[in-house]
Design a protein around this motif. Sequence first.
Motif, mmCIF file in Angstrom:
data_model
loop_
_atom_site.group_PDB
_atom_site.id
_atom_site.type_symbol
_atom_site.label_atom_id
_atom_site.label_comp_id
_atom_site.label_asym_id
_atom_site.label_seq_id
_atom_site.Cartn_x
_atom_site.Cartn_y
_atom_site.Cartn_z
ATOM 1 N N PHE A 28 1.100 -1.688 0.035
ATOM 2 C CA PHE A 28 0.140 0.364 0.400
ATOM 3 C C PHE A 28 1.189 1.208 -0.308
ATOM 4 O O PHE A 28 0.698 1.983 -0.813
ATOM 5 C CB PHE A 28 -0.895 0.245 1.034
ATOM 6 C CG PHE A 28 -1.942 1.326 1.676
ATOM 7 C CD1 PHE A 28 -2.485 1.782 0.815
ATOM 8 C CD2 PHE A 28 -1.925 2.577 3.094
ATOM 9 C CE1 PHE A 28 -3.255 2.441 0.843
ATOM 10 C CE2 PHE A 28 -2.077 3.203 2.666
ATOM 11 C CZ PHE A 28 -2.752 4.148 2.809
ATOM 12 N N LEU A 29 1.813 1.374 0.985
ATOM 13 C CA LEU A 29 2.685 2.736 1.542
ATOM 14 C C LEU A 29 3.369 2.488 -0.761
ATOM 15 O O LEU A 29 3.760 3.839 -0.465
ATOM 16 C CB LEU A 29 3.541 2.963 1.690
ATOM 17 C CG LEU A 29 3.234 2.837 3.664
ATOM 18 C CD1 LEU A 29 4.025 1.835 4.819
ATOM 19 C CD2 LEU A 29 2.404 3.883 3.581
ATOM 20 N N LYS A 71 0.604 4.487 -2.387
ATOM 21 C CA LYS A 71 0.497 6.041 -1.841
ATOM 22 C C LYS A 71 1.320 6.255 -0.569
ATOM 23 O O LYS A 71 1.881 6.107 0.800
ATOM 24 C CB LYS A 71 -1.261 5.083 -0.689
ATOM 25 C CG LYS A 71 -2.199 6.372 -1.032
ATOM 26 C CD LYS A 71 -2.992 6.800 -2.163
ATOM 27 C CE LYS A 71 -3.421 7.567 -1.861
ATOM 28 N NZ LYS A 71 -3.558 8.126 -3.016
ATOM 29 N N LYS A 117 1.819 4.933 9.536
ATOM 30 C CA LYS A 117 1.991 6.523 9.523
ATOM 31 C C LYS A 117 3.194 6.308 10.097
ATOM 32 O O LYS A 117 3.889 7.716 8.917
ATOM 33 C CB LYS A 117 1.217 7.351 10.971
ATOM 34 C CG LYS A 117 -0.636 7.609 10.189
ATOM 35 C CD LYS A 117 -1.231 8.195 11.303
ATOM 36 C CE LYS A 117 -1.610 8.877 11.680
ATOM 37 N NZ LYS A 117 -2.261 9.210 12.550
ATOM 38 N N GLN A 124 -7.706 6.097 4.400
ATOM 39 C CA GLN A 124 -6.628 5.941 3.256
ATOM 40 C C GLN A 124 -5.880 4.541 4.234
ATOM 41 O O GLN A 124 -6.374 3.588 3.708
ATOM 42 C CB GLN A 124 -6.452 6.447 2.438
ATOM 43 C CG GLN A 124 -6.350 7.247 1.241
ATOM 44 C CD GLN A 124 -5.672 8.429 0.763
ATOM 45 O OE1 GLN A 124 -4.536 8.853 1.515
ATOM 46 N NE2 GLN A 124 -5.913 8.677 -0.357
ATOM 47 N N ILE A 125 -5.793 4.738 5.020
ATOM 48 C CA ILE A 125 -4.677 4.111 5.799
ATOM 49 C C ILE A 125 -5.630 2.630 6.273
ATOM 50 O O ILE A 125 -5.604 1.221 5.826
ATOM 51 C CB ILE A 125 -4.323 4.124 6.988
ATOM 52 C CG1 ILE A 125 -2.555 4.578 6.995
ATOM 53 C CG2 ILE A 125 -3.140 2.611 8.145
ATOM 54 C CD1 ILE A 125 -2.006 5.167 7.270
ATOM 55 N N LYS A 132 1.734 9.189 1.044
ATOM 56 C CA LYS A 132 1.340 9.655 2.161
ATOM 57 C C LYS A 132 0.516 9.709 2.299
ATOM 58 O O LYS A 132 -1.037 10.665 1.892
ATOM 59 C CB LYS A 132 1.691 11.882 1.276
ATOM 60 C CG LYS A 132 3.303 11.557 1.475
ATOM 61 C CD LYS A 132 3.559 13.096 1.592
ATOM 62 C CE LYS A 132 4.763 13.192 0.641
ATOM 63 N NZ LYS A 132 6.151 12.532 1.380
ATOM 64 N N PRO A 133 -0.594 8.716 2.336
ATOM 65 C CA PRO A 133 -1.846 8.481 3.364
ATOM 66 C C PRO A 133 -2.110 9.256 4.096
ATOM 67 O O PRO A 133 -1.994 9.193 5.453
ATOM 68 C CB PRO A 133 -1.692 6.596 3.543
ATOM 69 C CG PRO A 133 -0.488 6.579 3.848
ATOM 70 C CD PRO A 133 0.234 7.421 3.264
ATOM 71 N N SER A 134 -3.681 9.670 3.996
ATOM 72 C CA SER A 134 -4.402 9.935 5.327
ATOM 73 C C SER A 134 -4.931 8.593 6.070
ATOM 74 O O SER A 134 -4.433 7.658 5.852
ATOM 75 C CB SER A 134 -5.626 10.597 4.581
ATOM 76 O OG SER A 134 -6.300 9.783 4.186
ATOM 77 N N ALA A 153 -7.331 0.767 3.365
ATOM 78 C CA ALA A 153 -6.263 -0.054 2.751
ATOM 79 C C ALA A 153 -6.870 -2.079 3.333
ATOM 80 O O ALA A 153 -5.956 -2.781 3.400
ATOM 81 C CB ALA A 153 -5.548 0.665 2.417
#
Length: 155
Positions: free
Chosen positions: A114-115, A118, A148, A125-126, A120-122, A129
């Motif tokens: 996922f990272l 993405k 994070k 979004q984490i 810089k996820p919010s 996912a």
Amino acid sequence: MKEKMSLDVNGTVHAIEADPDMPLLYALRNNLGLNNPHFGCGLAQCGACTVLLDGQPIRSCVTPVSAAKNAKITTLAGLGTPENPHPLQKAYVEEQVPQCGYCINGWIMTAAAFLKEKPKPSDAQIREALSGLKCRCGTHMGILRAVKRAAEMMG
Ligand code: FES
Ligand code: FES
């Protein structure tokens, strides 16, 4: 009937002989002795068995070993080394996330893929996912903090 095949796991090619319909998880654990992916539900419901197949997280308990023959398989042990851990591995230690630890493989492998997509996820979004994963010990808030933290480390 068993077939000879090779599996590329964490950059090393292994020759095995197995029923092509056997779950990849069994090949990794039983044929190759790799114990990071865990057997949880065996039904694609929990994620404990997750590995990356060409960078994509898959549930190895329901993936036939034959589907992995021409792919690059990455397990948790292939993400980093004790000397140079993946940021997620580092963050999980720093946030003291694991309780029993059984589920952690799935969360880290899924978050690693996922990272990459993405960086810089919010928080939302984490959560989205990782929504298909289960932790019976209730470490979810620690997992959120660790993902994070890892995203910050990855920069
Ligand atoms: S063991 Fe594969 S998803 Fe639960
Ligand atoms: S840490 Fe125990 S199931 Fe997640």
